[in-house]
Design a protein around this motif. Structure first.
Motif, PDB file in Angstrom:
ATOM      1  N   LEU A 266      -2.851   1.844   7.920  1.00  0.00           N
ATOM      2  CA  LEU A 266      -3.593   0.895   7.090  1.00  0.00           C
ATOM      3  C   LEU A 266      -3.178  -0.547   7.384  1.00  0.00           C
ATOM      4  CD1 LEU A 266      -3.473   2.882   3.732  1.00  0.00           C
ATOM      5  CD2 LEU A 266      -5.521   2.444   5.098  1.00  0.00           C
TER       6      LEU A 266
ATOM      7  N   LEU B 189     -12.630   3.130   4.925  1.00  0.00           N
ATOM      8  CA  LEU B 189     -11.417   3.918   4.715  1.00  0.00           C
ATOM      9  C   LEU B 189     -11.572   5.328   5.271  1.00  0.00           C
ATOM     10  CD1 LEU B 189     -10.477   2.846   1.066  1.00  0.00           C
ATOM     11  CD2 LEU B 189      -9.399   2.096   3.195  1.00  0.00           C
TER      12      LEU B 189
ATOM     13  N   LEU C 177      -4.786  -3.834   5.938  1.00  0.00           N
ATOM     14  CA  LEU C 177      -4.830  -3.341   4.554  1.00  0.00           C
ATOM     15  C   LEU C 177      -3.410  -3.067   4.088  1.00  0.00           C
ATOM     16  CD1 LEU C 177      -7.852  -0.888   4.974  1.00  0.00           C
ATOM     17  CD2 LEU C 177      -7.894  -3.262   4.174  1.00  0.00           C
TER      18      LEU C 177
ATOM     19  N   ALA D  44      -6.837  -2.616  -0.027  1.00  0.00           N
ATOM     20  CA  ALA D  44      -7.406  -1.277   0.165  1.00  0.00           C
ATOM     21  C   ALA D  44      -8.501  -1.012  -0.861  1.00  0.00           C
ATOM     22  CB  ALA D  44      -6.308  -0.220   0.064  1.00  0.00           C
TER      23      ALA D  44
ATOM     24  N   VAL E  75       0.821  -1.210   0.000  1.00  0.00           N
ATOM     25  CA  VAL E  75       0.000   0.000   0.000  1.00  0.00           C
ATOM     26  C   VAL E  75       0.854   1.259   0.000  1.00  0.00           C
ATOM     27  CG1 VAL E  75      -0.244   0.188   2.520  1.00  0.00           C
ATOM     28  CG2 VAL E  75      -2.085   0.997   1.026  1.00  0.00           C
TER      29      VAL E  75
ATOM     30  N   LEU F 195      -9.065   7.033   7.940  1.00  0.00           N
ATOM     31  CA  LEU F 195      -8.182   8.120   7.512  1.00  0.00           C
ATOM     32  C   LEU F 195      -8.830   9.494   7.514  1.00  0.00           C
ATOM     33  CD1 LEU F 195      -6.502   6.378   4.424  1.00  0.00           C
ATOM     34  CD2 LEU F 195      -5.610   6.527   6.754  1.00  0.00           C
TER      35      LEU F 195
ATOM     36  N   TYR G 210      -4.786  -2.325  10.231  1.00  0.00           N
ATOM     37  CA  TYR G 210      -6.131  -2.826   9.951  1.00  0.00           C
ATOM     38  C   TYR G 210      -6.100  -3.974   8.931  1.00  0.00           C
ATOM     39  CZ  TYR G 210      -8.206   1.131  12.433  1.00  0.00           C
ATOM     40  OH  TYR G 210      -8.585   2.042  13.389  1.00  0.00           O
TER      41      TYR G 210
ATOM     42  N   THR H  22       0.692   6.826   7.153  1.00  0.00           N
ATOM     43  CA  THR H  22      -0.576   6.305   6.640  1.00  0.00           C
ATOM     44  C   THR H  22      -0.486   4.812   6.380  1.00  0.00           C
ATOM     45  OG1 THR H  22      -1.086   8.438   5.623  1.00  0.00           O
ATOM     46  CG2 THR H  22      -2.299   6.532   4.810  1.00  0.00           C
TER      47      THR H  22
END
Length: 319
Positions: A125, A144, A130, A136, A111, A148, A128, A121
């Motif tokens: 992610l 999302l 991702l 994502a 990601v 975020l 979680y 960031t």
């Protein structure tokens, strides 16, 4: 279709980007510089004119760059600038990578490889689950946005789907100013590196104010003894040409790299996202020291204009 060309610019070619822009403009007038070493070229009109596909036009540009400047490049071809940039980063030197199916190209990539996703960031992610762009992309938009925030979540959701609405902006090379300092020997001393940064930021500040421009971000490029580089960009709190603000930002970027044992060959500082000073807003403060510094700066600029660029310089550099 969009081409992204990433050039292998050695020390002898670091100032060649404007010439490479002119070279690409012989193929298409829609060329955007991505300092320090890349170009975006919108070739949709050129495909019809030359009767070649986008990859073929990329090959023509590669051959011309080699013939005229001795510079090689890797090329990404895709439907939008974001995918083209990612493809160029993934392509091996001297090769072209064409993105056909965006979902397939993005799915397994980490990601953090997605434009706009920084380390912070990415860590959020990954916490979680991702950790890839494909995951994502499969996540609900609402999820999302909860993670975020509304705007950042929406932007990530679109980019993970391969959507990028930004156009290729011609003449972007003029939207940045750069300065570089090379050391006589590989430099490990942190104070000498900071002294070079002070000189670079002061030079950029003087040039920006001389052109009545301000910058919104600052990029530091560190070149090491083995010719590898590290580049970091920081968005400024407000658009500025104030030398003290540029120096502070340059020092913060330098500190974040942790170069305690690095053998540094050169430092380059680039002021980016330039806009006319008249369009920038300055947050008024009651800080008398800041106001004094800006007044002194204006006087120093007038002295430089009258007696030359070396008439006034910080005491640290004059020592």
């Amino acid at each position: 279709m969009i081409l992204c060309l990433r050039f292998q610019l050695g020390e002898t070619h670091e100032a060649a980007l404007p010439e490479l822009v002119a070279l690409a403009e012989n193929i298409s007038p829609v060329v955007q510089a991505l300092p320090p070493d890349a170009l975006l070229v919108d070739v949709r009109g050129a495909v019809r004119y030359f009767g070649l596909d986008a990859a073929g036009l990329g090959s023509v540009l590669r051959v011309r760059a080699l013939a005229h400047f001795g510079i090689g490049c890797s090329i990404g071809v895709a439907a939008n600038p974001m995918l083209a940039r990612m493809a160029a980063r993934a392509a091996a030197p001297g090769t072209t990578l064409v993105v056909g199916d965006a979902a397939e190209f993005l799915a397994g990539r980490p990601v953090i490889a997605l434009d706009g996703v920084g380390p912070s960031t990415a860590r959020t992610l990954c916490s979680y689950g991702l950790d890839t762009i494909g995951k994502a992309a499969a996540a609900p938009l609402a999820a999302l946005q909860r993670i975020l925030g509304a705007r950042a979540g929406r932007e990530l959701h679109e980019r993970a789907q391969g959507i990028d609405r930004t156009p290729v902006t011609p003449d972007a090379v003029s939207r940045s100013l750069a300065a570089e300092r090379r050391f006589d020997r590989d430099e490990l001393d942190r104070d000498r590196q900071r002294r070079a940064l002070l000189s670079l930021a002061e030079e950029l500040g003087v040039r920006l104010r001389g052109e009545d421009q301000v910058c919104r971000s600052l990029t530091l490029t560190v070149r090491y003894a083995d010719r590898t580089t590290t580049t970091r960009t920081r968005t400024l709190r407000e658009p500025t040409a104030h030398s003290a603000a540029l120096i502070e930002a340059a020092y913060r970027i330098h500190e974040s790299l942790g170069l305690q044992r690095a053998r540094v060959r050169a430092l380059a500082l680039r002021a980016e996202d330039l806009i006319p000073a008249e369009r920038a807003a300055h947050q008024l403060t009651f800080d008398e020291a800041d106001e004094r510094a800006r007044t002194i700066e204006a006087v120093a600029d007038r002295a430089r204009a009258k007696f030359g660029p070396g008439a006034v310089k910080p005491g640290t550099l004059a020592a």
